[in-house]
Write an enzyme that holds these catalytic residues in place. Structure first.
Site, PDB file in Angstrom:
ATOM      1  N   SER A 169       0.843  -1.203   0.000  1.00 32.92           N
ATOM      2  CA  SER A 169       0.000   0.000   0.000  1.00 32.92           C
ATOM      3  C   SER A 169       0.876   1.251   0.000  1.00 32.92           C
ATOM      4  CB  SER A 169      -0.883   0.037   1.250  1.00 32.92           C
ATOM      5  OG  SER A 169      -1.649  -1.139   1.361  1.00 32.92           O
TER       6      SER A 169
HETATM    7  N1  SAH Z   1      -0.065  -4.974   4.106  1.00 32.30           N
HETATM    8  C1  SAH Z   1       0.671  -5.356   2.931  1.00 32.30           C
HETATM    9  C2  SAH Z   1      -0.068  -5.074   1.644  1.00 32.30           C
HETATM   10  C3  SAH Z   1      -0.919  -6.174   1.360  1.00 32.30           C
HETATM   11  S1  SAH Z   1      -1.701  -6.315  -0.216  1.00 32.30           S
HETATM   12  C4  SAH Z   1       2.048  -4.761   2.877  1.00 32.30           C
HETATM   13  O1  SAH Z   1       2.407  -3.952   3.728  1.00 32.30           O
HETATM   14  O2  SAH Z   1       2.756  -5.138   1.950  1.00 32.30           O
HETATM   15  C5  SAH Z   1      -2.930  -7.487   0.279  1.00 32.30           C
HETATM   16  C6  SAH Z   1      -2.396  -8.838   0.652  1.00 32.30           C
HETATM   17  O3  SAH Z   1      -3.510  -9.625   1.060  1.00 32.30           O
HETATM   18  C7  SAH Z   1      -1.744  -9.592  -0.509  1.00 32.30           C
HETATM   19  O4  SAH Z   1      -0.454  -9.961  -0.146  1.00 32.30           O
HETATM   20  C8  SAH Z   1      -2.650 -10.796  -0.703  1.00 32.30           C
HETATM   21  O5  SAH Z   1      -1.944 -11.955  -1.101  1.00 32.30           O
HETATM   22  C9  SAH Z   1      -3.265 -10.966   0.676  1.00 32.30           C
HETATM   23  N2  SAH Z   1      -4.522 -11.729   0.695  1.00 32.30           N
HETATM   24  C10 SAH Z   1      -5.503 -11.749  -0.236  1.00 32.30           C
HETATM   25  N3  SAH Z   1      -6.488 -12.586   0.151  1.00 32.30           N
HETATM   26  C11 SAH Z   1      -6.140 -13.083   1.360  1.00 32.30           C
HETATM   27  C12 SAH Z   1      -6.748 -14.001   2.255  1.00 32.30           C
HETATM   28  N4  SAH Z   1      -7.923 -14.574   2.002  1.00 32.30           N
HETATM   29  N5  SAH Z   1      -6.096 -14.277   3.396  1.00 32.30           N
HETATM   30  C13 SAH Z   1      -4.890 -13.708   3.680  1.00 32.30           C
HETATM   31  N6  SAH Z   1      -4.268 -12.851   2.870  1.00 32.30           N
HETATM   32  C14 SAH Z   1      -4.874 -12.531   1.711  1.00 32.30           C
END
Ligand code: SAH
Length: 207
Positions: free
Chosen positions: A60
């Site tokens: 993000s």
């Molecule tokens: N907070 C993160 C950004 C995350 S982007 C950072 O600082 O980099 C959103 C993330 O959610 C992705 O890595 C994606 O793989 C994960 N995601 C998507 N669906 C999910 C689920 N059902 N359970 C856990 N993680 C999930």
């Protein structure tokens, strides 16, 4: 290339637009965002934009992490559940405020989880706990949590995650299908949620 100076400049610019808690500001100044993005993106790490981290996922933008950390009203010692570890940056910022041993994060993609674990260890946040799996199930073994947040969009807070937050605790996440709103909810004693809307946002959807 002085990353610390770039990082402080980025935070200074953020503070011109957002009023942030001192603890949030301190955390943003402390966490080396460049270490969490692919080496080819190091030079862009302190621009206020999302960046690709593999698997079609993104880290993000810093202002979004700042706003979310602030809205969660974190205190040292709070136990926090994150759904969507990604590269681990947001977890590290949270860890700066509550202590790394109090952060539990679930990531869907096994290789992102593994890389995040490695980066967190290398940057001094090795006590953050990461589980590879479906965040819809939360992480029951460490419940109850004082706070829980989603970094991927869902139509609503997953019921199991709501159950794992203590009464009086706060949930936060981008809710909605095509267009999303950042929703902050406080859990009442009867288990229902008192919701506030915090503007339109764009996140990748929950798998
Ligand atoms: N907070 C993160 C950004 C995350 S982007 C950072 O600082 O980099 C959103 C993330 O959610 C992705 O890595 C994606 O793989 C994960 N995601 C998507 N669906 C999910 C689920 N059902 N359970 C856990 N993680 C999930």
């Amino acid at each position: 290339m002085n990353f610390e100076r770039q990082r402080n400049r980025m935070v200074d610019r953020l503070l011109e637009r957002e009023s942030l808690d001192e603890a949030t500001e301190r955390a943003l100044r402390a966490v080396p965002r460049h270490e969490f993005v692919p080496a080819s993106k190091h030079e862009s790490a302190y621009r206020d934009t999302p960046l690709p981290i593999g698997e079609g996922q993104t880290i993000s933008a810093p202002h979004m992490v700042a706003i979310m950390v602030d809205l969660l009203e974190l205190s040292p010692g709070d136990r926090v559940l994150e759904i969507g570890t990604g590269c681990g940056y947001h977890a590290a910022v949270t860890a700066e405020v509550v202590g790394p041993e109090n952060v539990y994060s679930v990531e869907y993609h096994g290789n992102l989880a593994e890389r995040a674990r490695k980066t967190l260890a290398e940057t001094g946040y090795g006590a953050v706990s990461i589980r590879a799996g479906d965040g819809r199930e939360g992480w029951p073994e460490h419940a109850p949590y004082d706070r829980a947040y989603l970094t991927c969009a869902a139509s609503d807070f997953p019921r199991t995650v709501v159950e794992q937050v203590r009464p009086g605790g706060i949930l936060l996440g981008p809710l909605g299908d095509r267009s999303q709103v950042l929703v902050k909810a406080r859990k009442r004693d009867d288990g229902t949620l008192d919701r506030e809307r915090h503007g339109r946002v764009r996140f990748v959807p929950l798998k």
